[in-house]
Write a protein that holds these residues in place. Sequence first.
Motif, PDB file in Angstrom:
ATOM      1  N   ILE A   1     -53.127 -64.232  -3.013  1.00  0.00           N
ATOM      2  CA  ILE A   1     -53.909 -63.003  -2.886  1.00  0.00           C
ATOM      3  C   ILE A   1     -55.040 -63.065  -3.903  1.00  0.00           C
ATOM      4  O   ILE A   1     -54.811 -63.269  -5.095  1.00  0.00           O
ATOM      5  CB  ILE A   1     -53.043 -61.746  -3.116  1.00  0.00           C
ATOM      6  N   CYS A   2     -56.265 -62.897  -3.410  1.00  0.00           N
ATOM      7  CA  CYS A   2     -57.434 -62.908  -4.283  1.00  0.00           C
ATOM      8  C   CYS A   2     -57.551 -61.553  -4.970  1.00  0.00           C
ATOM      9  O   CYS A   2     -57.568 -60.510  -4.310  1.00  0.00           O
ATOM     10  CB  CYS A   2     -58.707 -63.214  -3.486  1.00  0.00           C
ATOM     11  N   GLU A   3     -57.614 -61.587  -6.290  1.00  0.00           N
ATOM     12  CA  GLU A   3     -57.717 -60.348  -7.067  1.00  0.00           C
ATOM     13  C   GLU A   3     -59.124 -59.758  -7.030  1.00  0.00           C
ATOM     14  O   GLU A   3     -59.318 -58.626  -7.438  1.00  0.00           O
ATOM     15  CB  GLU A   3     -57.290 -60.612  -8.506  1.00  0.00           C
ATOM     16  N   SER A   4     -60.093 -60.522  -6.516  1.00  0.00           N
ATOM     17  CA  SER A   4     -61.464 -60.010  -6.419  1.00  0.00           C
ATOM     18  C   SER A   4     -61.720 -59.339  -5.076  1.00  0.00           C
ATOM     19  O   SER A   4     -62.097 -58.180  -5.019  1.00  0.00           O
ATOM     20  CB  SER A   4     -62.475 -61.145  -6.620  1.00  0.00           C
ATOM     21  N   CYS A   5     -61.503 -60.071  -3.993  1.00  0.00           N
ATOM     22  CA  CYS A   5     -61.833 -59.529  -2.665  1.00  0.00           C
ATOM     23  C   CYS A   5     -60.625 -58.949  -1.936  1.00  0.00           C
ATOM     24  O   CYS A   5     -60.778 -58.289  -0.913  1.00  0.00           O
ATOM     25  CB  CYS A   5     -62.488 -60.605  -1.809  1.00  0.00           C
ATOM     26  N   GLY A   6     -59.408 -59.204  -2.426  1.00  0.00           N
ATOM     27  CA  GLY A   6     -58.205 -58.685  -1.783  1.00  0.00           C
ATOM     28  C   GLY A   6     -57.736 -59.499  -0.602  1.00  0.00           C
ATOM     29  O   GLY A   6     -56.781 -59.118   0.069  1.00  0.00           O
ATOM     30  N   GLY A   7     -58.408 -60.620  -0.332  1.00  0.00           N
ATOM     31  CA  GLY A   7     -58.011 -61.472   0.782  1.00  0.00           C
ATOM     32  C   GLY A   7     -56.647 -62.100   0.556  1.00  0.00           C
ATOM     33  O   GLY A   7     -56.208 -62.271  -0.583  1.00  0.00           O
ATOM     34  N   ILE A   8     -55.981 -62.408   1.631  1.00  0.00           N
ATOM     35  CA  ILE A   8     -54.661 -63.028   1.548  1.00  0.00           C
ATOM     36  C   ILE A   8     -54.646 -64.261   2.435  1.00  0.00           C
ATOM     37  O   ILE A   8     -55.263 -64.260   3.503  1.00  0.00           O
ATOM     38  CB  ILE A   8     -53.540 -62.037   1.958  1.00  0.00           C
ATOM     39  N   GLU A   9     -53.986 -65.303   1.978  1.00  0.00           N
ATOM     40  CA  GLU A   9     -53.864 -66.501   2.804  1.00  0.00           C
ATOM     41  C   GLU A   9     -52.477 -67.096   2.632  1.00  0.00           C
ATOM     42  O   GLU A   9     -51.814 -66.913   1.612  1.00  0.00           O
ATOM     43  CB  GLU A   9     -54.945 -67.525   2.476  1.00  0.00           C
ATOM     44  N   CYS A  10     -52.050 -67.783   3.655  1.00  0.00           N
ATOM     45  CA  CYS A  10     -50.751 -68.446   3.655  1.00  0.00           C
ATOM     46  C   CYS A  10     -50.874 -69.794   2.955  1.00  0.00           C
ATOM     47  O   CYS A  10     -51.858 -70.501   3.135  1.00  0.00           O
ATOM     48  CB  CYS A  10     -50.264 -68.667   5.086  1.00  0.00           C
ATOM     49  N   LEU A  11     -49.862 -70.129   2.185  1.00  0.00           N
ATOM     50  CA  LEU A  11     -49.777 -71.431   1.559  1.00  0.00           C
ATOM     51  C   LEU A  11     -48.703 -72.233   2.268  1.00  0.00           C
ATOM     52  O   LEU A  11     -47.975 -71.712   3.111  1.00  0.00           O
ATOM     53  CB  LEU A  11     -49.490 -71.285   0.057  1.00  0.00           C
ATOM     54  N   LYS A  12     -48.567 -73.466   1.922  1.00  0.00           N
ATOM     55  CA  LYS A  12     -47.628 -74.385   2.573  1.00  0.00           C
ATOM     56  C   LYS A  12     -46.200 -73.810   2.571  1.00  0.00           C
ATOM     57  O   LYS A  12     -45.745 -73.280   1.562  1.00  0.00           O
ATOM     58  CB  LYS A  12     -47.667 -75.710   1.822  1.00  0.00           C
ATOM     59  N   PRO A  13     -45.481 -73.929   3.694  1.00  0.00           N
ATOM     60  CA  PRO A  13     -44.079 -73.452   3.739  1.00  0.00           C
ATOM     61  C   PRO A  13     -43.215 -74.158   2.700  1.00  0.00           C
ATOM     62  O   PRO A  13     -43.520 -75.274   2.283  1.00  0.00           O
ATOM     63  CB  PRO A  13     -43.622 -73.824   5.154  1.00  0.00           C
TER      64      PRO A  13
END
Length: 139
Positions: free
Chosen positions: A93-105
């Motif tokens: 989770i980006c603390e600047s823009c609030g974006g979220i992305e999945c990382l490797k399982p």
Amino acid sequence: MEKCKADNLLKTTNTVRTEARETILHAVLDSERPLSANELHLMVKDRGIDLATVYRAMKLFTEKGLVRPVHADSGLTFYEKSCEHNPPHAHFICESCGGIECLKPYGFDESAFFIKLGQQKEVSSVELILKGRCSSCAS
């Protein structure tokens, strides 16, 4: 591998099928990243589905194990598919823009580590969230 289909998942979990539920679940299944209820609403509102219906569906889908919630510090909850095509994994989770992305399982070694941590306890879920600034915000 063929991806999961909303109507089949609703049927196998004995969830009453409505057009709204199928549309919302389809949106979650098609997404490559977790989505907030507001993002889901923007994707389905042209089909006459209101935000309250999205929230009710996410609550039901979470109870049925069709989606997995990802909780951000902001109090915002994101939802992702919880099926064979999306095993548990960490998120960034980006603390600047609030974006979220999945990382490797998680791999076998990581999963074994979490299982060992939970010995003698009744573990209902594991969340691993990394925070920082995404590549766009760090530039």
